[in-house]
Design a protein around this motif. Structure first.
Motif, PDB file in Angstrom:
ATOM      1  N   ILE A 106     119.939   3.361  22.922  1.00 27.80           N
ATOM      2  CA  ILE A 106     118.710   3.796  23.609  1.00 27.80           C
ATOM      3  C   ILE A 106     118.456   2.856  24.467  1.00 27.80           C
ATOM      4  CG2 ILE A 106     116.236   4.237  23.031  1.00 27.80           C
ATOM      5  CD1 ILE A 106     116.821   4.637  20.082  1.00 27.80           C
ATOM      6  N   PHE A 107     117.985   3.406  25.812  1.00 30.41           N
ATOM      7  CA  PHE A 107     117.996   2.453  26.887  1.00 30.41           C
ATOM      8  C   PHE A 107     116.232   2.956  27.264  1.00 30.41           C
ATOM      9  CE2 PHE A 107     117.930   1.251  31.140  1.00 30.41           C
ATOM     10  CZ  PHE A 107     118.601   0.092  31.390  1.00 30.41           C
ATOM     11  N   CYS A 108     115.544   1.933  27.135  1.00 33.49           N
ATOM     12  CA  CYS A 108     114.095   1.948  27.282  1.00 33.49           C
ATOM     13  C   CYS A 108     113.554   0.902  28.305  1.00 33.49           C
ATOM     14  CB  CYS A 108     113.447   1.951  25.760  1.00 33.49           C
ATOM     15  SG  CYS A 108     111.573   2.074  25.922  1.00 33.49           S
ATOM     16  N   CYS A 109     112.924   1.700  29.507  1.00 31.87           N
ATOM     17  CA  CYS A 109     112.301   0.888  30.373  1.00 31.87           C
ATOM     18  C   CYS A 109     110.976   1.353  30.849  1.00 31.87           C
ATOM     19  CB  CYS A 109     113.352   0.872  31.604  1.00 31.87           C
ATOM     20  SG  CYS A 109     113.621   2.536  32.217  1.00 31.87           S
ATOM     21  N   ASN A 110     110.203   0.606  31.508  1.00 36.16           N
ATOM     22  CA  ASN A 110     108.930   1.102  32.188  1.00 36.16           C
ATOM     23  C   ASN A 110     109.160   1.517  33.558  1.00 36.16           C
ATOM     24  OD1 ASN A 110     108.745  -1.445  33.635  1.00 36.16           O
ATOM     25  ND2 ASN A 110     107.310  -2.158  32.202  1.00 36.16           N
ATOM     26  N   GLU A 111     108.042   1.922  34.031  1.00 35.35           N
ATOM     27  CA  GLU A 111     108.133   2.205  35.561  1.00 35.35           C
ATOM     28  C   GLU A 111     108.620   1.114  36.697  1.00 35.35           C
ATOM     29  OE1 GLU A 111     105.046   1.971  33.711  1.00 35.35           O
ATOM     30  OE2 GLU A 111     103.561   3.560  34.567  1.00 35.35           O
ATOM     31  N   THR A 112     108.202  -0.036  36.364  1.00 37.48           N
ATOM     32  CA  THR A 112     108.750  -1.003  37.334  1.00 37.48           C
ATOM     33  C   THR A 112     110.048  -1.128  37.086  1.00 37.48           C
ATOM     34  OG1 THR A 112     106.410  -1.925  37.122  1.00 37.48           O
ATOM     35  CG2 THR A 112     108.212  -3.463  38.096  1.00 37.48           C
ATOM     36  N   GLU A 113     110.515  -1.549  35.966  1.00 37.17           N
ATOM     37  CA  GLU A 113     112.035  -1.815  35.618  1.00 37.17           C
ATOM     38  C   GLU A 113     112.790  -0.573  36.012  1.00 37.17           C
ATOM     39  OE1 GLU A 113     110.426  -3.920  31.382  1.00 37.17           O
ATOM     40  OE2 GLU A 113     111.373  -2.117  31.339  1.00 37.17           O
ATOM     41  N   ASP A 127     109.375  11.903  38.826  1.00 35.12           N
ATOM     42  CA  ASP A 127     110.078  10.639  39.045  1.00 35.12           C
ATOM     43  C   ASP A 127     110.706  10.171  38.006  1.00 35.12           C
ATOM     44  OD1 ASP A 127     109.078  11.035  41.760  1.00 35.12           O
ATOM     45  OD2 ASP A 127     107.153   9.422  41.413  1.00 35.12           O
ATOM     46  N   ALA A 128     110.128  10.133  36.690  1.00 36.21           N
ATOM     47  CA  ALA A 128     110.749   9.531  35.653  1.00 36.21           C
ATOM     48  C   ALA A 128     112.000  10.362  35.143  1.00 36.21           C
ATOM     49  CB  ALA A 128     109.719   9.571  34.641  1.00 36.21           C
ATOM     50  N   GLU A 129     111.848  11.817  35.435  1.00 36.57           N
ATOM     51  CA  GLU A 129     113.015  12.519  34.970  1.00 36.57           C
ATOM     52  C   GLU A 129     114.169  12.351  35.861  1.00 36.57           C
ATOM     53  OE1 GLU A 129     111.749  16.779  35.440  1.00 36.57           O
ATOM     54  OE2 GLU A 129     110.258  16.290  33.787  1.00 36.57           O
ATOM     55  N   LYS A 130     114.045  11.958  37.356  1.00 36.65           N
ATOM     56  CA  LYS A 130     115.145  11.642  38.347  1.00 36.65           C
ATOM     57  C   LYS A 130     115.722  10.269  37.772  1.00 36.65           C
ATOM     58  CE  LYS A 130     112.734  13.646  42.332  1.00 36.65           C
ATOM     59  NZ  LYS A 130     112.116  13.421  43.453  1.00 36.65           N
ATOM     60  N   LEU A 147     105.456   5.184  30.600  1.00 31.05           N
ATOM     61  CA  LEU A 147     104.673   5.452  31.721  1.00 31.05           C
ATOM     62  C   LEU A 147     103.082   5.136  31.629  1.00 31.05           C
ATOM     63  CD1 LEU A 147     106.001   9.075  32.039  1.00 31.05           C
ATOM     64  CD2 LEU A 147     106.622   7.285  33.402  1.00 31.05           C
ATOM     65  N   GLY A 148     103.037   4.194  30.796  1.00 30.45           N
ATOM     66  CA  GLY A 148     101.636   3.614  30.349  1.00 30.45           C
ATOM     67  C   GLY A 148     100.756   4.574  29.642  1.00 30.45           C
ATOM     68  N   ALA A 149      99.644   4.827  30.412  1.00 24.20           N
ATOM     69  CA  ALA A 149      98.596   5.585  29.886  1.00 24.20           C
ATOM     70  C   ALA A 149      99.217   7.156  29.707  1.00 24.20           C
ATOM     71  CB  ALA A 149      97.341   5.768  30.723  1.00 24.20           C
ATOM     72  N   GLU A 150     100.114   7.460  30.579  1.00 27.34           N
ATOM     73  CA  GLU A 150     100.585   8.687  30.572  1.00 27.34           C
ATOM     74  C   GLU A 150     101.746   9.008  29.376  1.00 27.34           C
ATOM     75  OE1 GLU A 150      99.435  10.932  32.322  1.00 27.34           O
ATOM     76  OE2 GLU A 150      97.958   9.633  33.169  1.00 27.34           O
ATOM     77  N   GLY A 151     102.002   7.753  28.634  1.00 22.85           N
ATOM     78  CA  GLY A 151     103.051   8.219  27.393  1.00 22.85           C
ATOM     79  C   GLY A 151     104.349   7.843  27.910  1.00 22.85           C
ATOM     80  N   CYS A 152     105.362   8.595  27.815  1.00 20.47           N
ATOM     81  CA  CYS A 152     106.806   8.323  28.025  1.00 20.47           C
ATOM     82  C   CYS A 152     107.592   9.654  28.282  1.00 20.47           C
ATOM     83  CB  CYS A 152     107.368   7.588  27.134  1.00 20.47           C
ATOM     84  SG  CYS A 152     107.719   8.544  25.285  1.00 20.47           S
ATOM     85  N   LYS A 163     111.673  15.752  28.076  1.00 20.30           N
ATOM     86  CA  LYS A 163     110.599  15.790  26.951  1.00 20.30           C
ATOM     87  C   LYS A 163     109.353  14.569  27.454  1.00 20.30           C
ATOM     88  CE  LYS A 163     109.137  16.110  22.302  1.00 20.30           C
ATOM     89  NZ  LYS A 163     109.668  15.950  20.637  1.00 20.30           N
ATOM     90  N   HIS A 164     108.424  15.205  27.613  1.00 20.57           N
ATOM     91  CA  HIS A 164     107.227  14.315  27.992  1.00 20.57           C
ATOM     92  C   HIS A 164     106.426  14.119  26.559  1.00 20.57           C
ATOM     93  CE1 HIS A 164     102.670  13.672  29.649  1.00 20.57           C
ATOM     94  NE2 HIS A 164     103.653  12.525  29.491  1.00 20.57           N
ATOM     95  N   VAL A 165     106.175  12.840  26.318  1.00 17.56           N
ATOM     96  CA  VAL A 165     105.589  12.421  25.140  1.00 17.56           C
ATOM     97  C   VAL A 165     104.147  11.872  25.628  1.00 17.56           C
ATOM     98  CG1 VAL A 165     105.298  11.370  22.796  1.00 17.56           C
ATOM     99  CG2 VAL A 165     107.563  12.245  23.587  1.00 17.56           C
ATOM    100  N   PRO A 166     103.251  12.640  25.469  1.00 18.22           N
ATOM    101  CA  PRO A 166     101.721  12.125  25.950  1.00 18.22           C
ATOM    102  C   PRO A 166     101.322  11.034  24.958  1.00 18.22           C
ATOM    103  CG  PRO A 166     101.419  14.178  25.128  1.00 18.22           C
ATOM    104  CD  PRO A 166     102.890  13.911  24.994  1.00 18.22           C
TER     105      PRO A 166
END
Length: 203
Positions: A106-113, A127-130, A147-152, A163-166
């Motif tokens: 599992i590779f887990c990063c935030n938007e900045t990373e 963008d996250a999908e790309k 994605l912070g307040a937008e989930g992941c 898959k978007h998880v709010p």
């Protein structure tokens, strides 16, 4: 104490532990400042001493708050023993060793990373999908972009449709704690901490 296994916890004189300070922007987005301290003293000999713990773990979690080569070796040791691995590239490195991708279940990063790693600014789900697809191409099995307040956003080799998880709205009480239940729920949903699961967390 409190069911926390302290077998591999050591104290070093004249060195402080890692210091992390969160500063908040007006929009309540946090900016983290880290002073590694004793974390950078963790070495390969320490990993050898912890090899038995690593081999018996259910999940090994690594970040880049220790020397990257040591963190990578921990992931390799875990994978060689059939232990699931979760890697969080924080603080992110633009020239991250490609082996981190191939040795992370599992590779887990935030938007900045994600932007530092791929060069793609993450401003929305598309963008996250790309980013997710690019990281899969680099050898990741499952990618999570928070994605912070937008989930992941989650995407994997087995489930290539993103898959978007709010995120649900909550009242923040303490935003500085890492919750190992995330790992257990994500990878070991039928196993409880109280049953003696060993999780090695390399930060």
């Amino acid at each position: 104490m409190n069911s926390v296994i302290t077998l591999m916890l050591f104290s070093l004189k004249r060195y402080w532990n890692i210091l992390g300070k969160r500063n908040y922007q007006p929009q309540r987005q946090n900016v983290i400042v880290i002073v590694p301290g004793a974390n950078l003293l963790l070495n390969f000999e320490d990993l050898k001493r912890a090899s038995d713990v690593i081999q018996k773990a259910k999940v090994v979690v690594c970040q880049l708050e220790i020397t990257p080569t040591v963190s990578l070796e921990a992931l390799k040791m875990a994978r060689a023993s059939g232990v699931k691995t979760l890697f969080n590239p924080a603080p992110a490195l633009a020239d991250l060793d490609p082996q981190f991708y191939t040795h992370s279940d599992i590779f887990c990063c935030n938007e900045t990373e994600a932007e530092i790693l791929t060069g793609i600014p993450v401003g929305n789900l598309e963008d996250a999908e790309k980013v997710g697809r690019m990281l899969l191409e680099r050898g990741c099995k499952l990618v999570i972009v928070t994605l912070g307040a937008e989930g992941c956003m989650m995407i994997s080799v087995e489930e290539p449709i993103p898959k978007h998880v709010p995120a649900g709205k909550v009242r923040a009480v303490d935003t500085t704690k890492f919750d190992l239940k995330l790992v257990l729920i994500l990878e070991c949903p039928k196993v409880l901490v109280k049953r003696g699961v060993t999780v090695l967390y390399c930060t």
